[in-house]
Scaffold this motif. Structure first.
Motif, mmCIF file in Angstrom:
data_model
loop_
_atom_site.group_PDB
_atom_site.id
_atom_site.type_symbol
_atom_site.label_atom_id
_atom_site.label_comp_id
_atom_site.label_asym_id
_atom_site.label_seq_id
_atom_site.Cartn_x
_atom_site.Cartn_y
_atom_site.Cartn_z
ATOM 1 N N ASP A 67 23.921 12.666 73.673
ATOM 2 C CA ASP A 67 24.248 13.928 74.343
ATOM 3 C C ASP A 67 24.664 14.969 73.323
ATOM 4 O O ASP A 67 24.414 16.165 73.507
ATOM 5 C CB ASP A 67 25.378 13.699 75.351
ATOM 6 C CG ASP A 67 24.953 12.792 76.496
ATOM 7 O OD1 ASP A 67 23.749 12.797 76.838
ATOM 8 O OD2 ASP A 67 25.814 12.059 77.018
ATOM 9 N N ASP A 68 25.308 14.516 72.251
ATOM 10 C CA ASP A 68 25.767 15.414 71.190
ATOM 11 C C ASP A 68 25.374 14.816 69.857
ATOM 12 O O ASP A 68 25.933 13.787 69.440
ATOM 13 C CB ASP A 68 27.282 15.601 71.275
ATOM 14 C CG ASP A 68 27.828 16.516 70.179
ATOM 15 O OD1 ASP A 68 27.018 17.119 69.446
ATOM 16 O OD2 ASP A 68 29.071 16.613 70.060
ATOM 17 N N VAL A 69 24.420 15.439 69.201
ATOM 18 C CA VAL A 69 23.917 14.894 67.940
ATOM 19 C C VAL A 69 24.943 15.025 66.821
ATOM 20 O O VAL A 69 24.766 14.462 65.734
ATOM 21 C CB VAL A 69 22.594 15.588 67.567
ATOM 22 C CG1 VAL A 69 22.837 16.986 67.001
ATOM 23 C CG2 VAL A 69 21.783 14.755 66.584
ATOM 24 N N ASN A 70 26.029 15.755 67.075
ATOM 25 C CA ASN A 70 27.102 15.897 66.090
ATOM 26 C C ASN A 70 28.256 14.942 66.352
ATOM 27 O O ASN A 70 29.197 14.868 65.569
ATOM 28 C CB ASN A 70 27.650 17.334 66.118
ATOM 29 C CG ASN A 70 26.562 18.366 65.977
ATOM 30 O OD1 ASN A 70 25.898 18.438 64.960
ATOM 31 N ND2 ASN A 70 26.378 19.188 67.023
ATOM 32 N N GLY A 71 28.200 14.205 67.465
ATOM 33 C CA GLY A 71 29.314 13.377 67.882
ATOM 34 C C GLY A 71 29.564 12.187 66.980
ATOM 35 O O GLY A 71 28.649 11.670 66.319
ATOM 36 N N ARG A 105 25.351 10.667 60.415
ATOM 37 C CA ARG A 105 25.558 12.002 60.944
ATOM 38 C C ARG A 105 25.510 13.015 59.799
ATOM 39 O O ARG A 105 25.907 12.709 58.671
ATOM 40 C CB ARG A 105 26.923 12.108 61.649
ATOM 41 C CG ARG A 105 26.982 11.433 63.009
ATOM 42 C CD ARG A 105 26.148 12.191 64.035
ATOM 43 N NE ARG A 105 26.183 11.596 65.354
ATOM 44 C CZ ARG A 105 25.245 10.768 65.834
ATOM 45 N NH1 ARG A 105 24.217 10.413 65.067
ATOM 46 N NH2 ARG A 105 25.324 10.307 67.064
ATOM 47 N N THR A 108 27.610 21.381 61.800
ATOM 48 C CA THR A 108 27.094 20.943 63.089
ATOM 49 C C THR A 108 25.783 21.670 63.357
ATOM 50 O O THR A 108 25.428 22.618 62.652
ATOM 51 C CB THR A 108 28.092 21.229 64.222
ATOM 52 O OG1 THR A 108 28.469 22.606 64.185
ATOM 53 C CG2 THR A 108 29.326 20.361 64.086
ATOM 54 N N ASP A 134 22.842 22.896 66.591
ATOM 55 C CA ASP A 134 22.437 23.024 67.987
ATOM 56 C C ASP A 134 20.997 22.586 68.193
ATOM 57 O O ASP A 134 20.471 22.683 69.308
ATOM 58 C CB ASP A 134 22.592 24.478 68.454
ATOM 59 C CG ASP A 134 24.048 24.933 68.453
ATOM 60 O OD1 ASP A 134 24.919 24.080 68.736
ATOM 61 O OD2 ASP A 134 24.303 26.114 68.159
ATOM 62 N N ASP A 180 17.628 20.256 68.637
ATOM 63 C CA ASP A 180 17.364 19.054 69.421
ATOM 64 C C ASP A 180 17.408 17.812 68.532
ATOM 65 O O ASP A 180 17.072 17.882 67.340
ATOM 66 C CB ASP A 180 15.992 19.142 70.082
ATOM 67 C CG ASP A 180 15.947 20.173 71.197
ATOM 68 O OD1 ASP A 180 17.014 20.467 71.755
ATOM 69 O OD2 ASP A 180 14.848 20.693 71.476
#
Length: 485
Positions: A19-23, A371, A376, A378, A380
């Motif tokens: 859901d969050d590629v930065n998570g 990561r 960060t 946005d 995809d």
């Protein structure tokens, strides 16, 4: 790209589009890992970008506070579990997971003993000031010189692995007049649910004695007045979740323990460890308190059945002490989209390290996460494979991960859970220098193992000083100054 069904089918079943590629999955990353207001990854309060600026990449980063906290928590858990049965517990830090003098000091200050398996590891532990009586010496092929070194140092226990070693060690104590405590390593026949090369208790492998052969080995040990048999040792594997394997192994080893007590007391039972950690978001390691209680209870039940007292217990958690505390930082050099046979694409992300600083994916097919650490995004998510710089197609750091589709050269990439068996297995393959190790504590970063330089590599090559001159007066490696087309 991430929504393309062909691309999705190329990902392992466990890997889901985030859901969050930065998570940052909390079970994988150190507890202090977070992002600042600029999106930069903070480790122990220090920005990853600052670490790159000060120390370069690749870079091993180790959270000292987390190592210490995990050591304390593990020791407390096993002591409490053993105390429920009226006995004591000792926990050994596995030197092979990550060894340096600083790390030895951390874990011994927190109450852990240390196990080593070579003369080199023993030398590091002693150089760190470790109490020799709290060292255990493993290994299937200890040399006479190493055994002599261990006996002379006063190592607390030597884990005997073969009949030849019994004779070697027996001769040494007879010559020196020393008394050396020993344990006998046995194979319980229980197979850990792990990679074949990590499962160490089945019979067809190099470690230990079968349960059938162990009594004869014990009898021979007891013939040497200078060898004091204090117990049995068993290790069923590594990266293990749950207690089922330990419970079955305990049943078999306690049966042997009960049989051997008829010839003399055996005050210690070392059931090894190899407890797992989370490398990806789907890994679910068993809490250490649950492991401790489950294993201690299993031993106590087996002793009760046989009407014998519960022995003091010893454990070797392995990577569980240091693994999660480590993060490796890399810089992205190139990216390359590659078409998949079934359709869709995979993005290859090449970094400035690889199998020379993390051999586990190549050796075991180990899975890791990654990561972007310098910002960060946005963008995809895109299915990516993080690869190294070495001249091997199998030079893979992270086999499958979703990264932002705008990942680009110069980005800083962080791979968590690299505290164990990455630095230890590092090499100079392709004449790449090994990275430094930086420890973090209370927001301060300091080097605890310096990185290598090219001069370090060349210093070992004795042929350099003896290089003959070429016909034109140049030495090998010196480029000609003219006549080049």
């Amino acid at each position: 790209m991430s929504a393309d069904p062909h691309t999705r089918s190329a990902a392992p079943a466990w890997l889901q589009v985030p859901d969050d590629v930065n998570g940052l999955a909390p079970e994988v990353w150190p507890a202090t890992a977070r992002r600042d207001d600029e999106g930069v990854l903070l480790l122990g309060g220090v920005p990853a970008t600052e670490l790159r600026e000060r120390f370069g990449t690749p870079l091993y980063v180790l959270d000292e506070d987390l190592v210490r906290e995990t050591a304390r928590r593990t020791l407390d858990a096993f002591r409490a579990a053993a105390a429920l049965h009226g006995v004591q517990a000792r926990v050994y830090y596995a030197g092979k997971a990550f060894l340096s003098t600083e790390v030895v000091r951390w874990v011994t200050e927190e109450g852990l003993a240390v196990d080593v398996c070579t003369g080199g590891e023993l030398a590091v532990a002693l150089a760190a000031g470790a109490d020799p009586s709290r060292l255990g010496f493993h290994g299937n092929n200890k040399s006479v010189a190493e055994l002599e070194q261990a006996v002379e140092a006063g190592v607390g226990s030597i884990v005997i692995d073969s009949l030849i070693e019994i004779e070697r060690l027996g001769a040494i104590v007879e010559r020196s007049g020393a008394t050396q405590p020993v344990l006998l390593r046995v194979n319980s026949g229980v197979h850990a649910e792990t990679h074949d090369f990590l499962a160490t208790a089945h019979e067809d492998q190099k470690f230990g004695f079968t349960l059938t052969d162990a009594p004869a080995a014990v009898a021979r040990i007891r013939e040497f007045s200078g060898l004091r048999l204090v117990g049995l040792h068993c290790h069923i594997g590594s990266q293990i979740f749950g207690t089922a394997g330990f419970e079955e192994s305990a049943a078999r080893v306690v049966a042997l323990h009960a049989e051997l007590r008829e010839g003399g007391e055996l005050p210690v039972l070392n059931l090894g460890g190899g407890f797992g950690i989370a490398y990806t978001s789907v890994d679910d390691p068993t809490p250490i308190e649950e492991l401790a209680v489950g294993i201690a209870d299993a031993v106590a039940r087996q002793c009760e059945v046989r009407g014998i007292p519960v022995p003091n217990l010893a454990f070797e958690p392995g990577r569980a002490i240091v693994g999660r505390a480590g993060v490796t930082l890399y810089e992205v050099g190139t990216t390359k989209p590659v078409a998949l046979d079934a359709g869709g694409e995979r993005l290859y992300v090449s970094v400035d390290g690889g199998m020379s600083d993390n051999a586990r994916p190549a050796l075991y097919g180990a899975e890791f996460s990654a990561r972007v650490a310098s910002r960060t995004s946005d963008a995809d998510p895109v299915l990516a494979r993080v690869v190294g710089r070495h001249c091997e197609s199998g030079d893979i750091v992270v086999d499958a991960e979703y990264l932002p589709s705008d990942v680009a050269p110069g980005d800083l990439l962080a791979v968590p859970a690299t505290g164990a068996y990455c630095f230890s297995l590092a090499s100079n393959y392709n004449y790449v220098t090994r990275p430094p190790v930086v420890a973090l504590r209370a927001g301060v970063a300091r080097v605890i193992v310096r990185g290598e330089t090219i001069d370090d590599l060349l210093a070992r090559d004795v042929g350099i000083d003896a290089a003959p001159a070429l016909d034109d007066g140049r030495t090998p490696g010196q480029a000609p100054t003219e006549g080049i087309a």
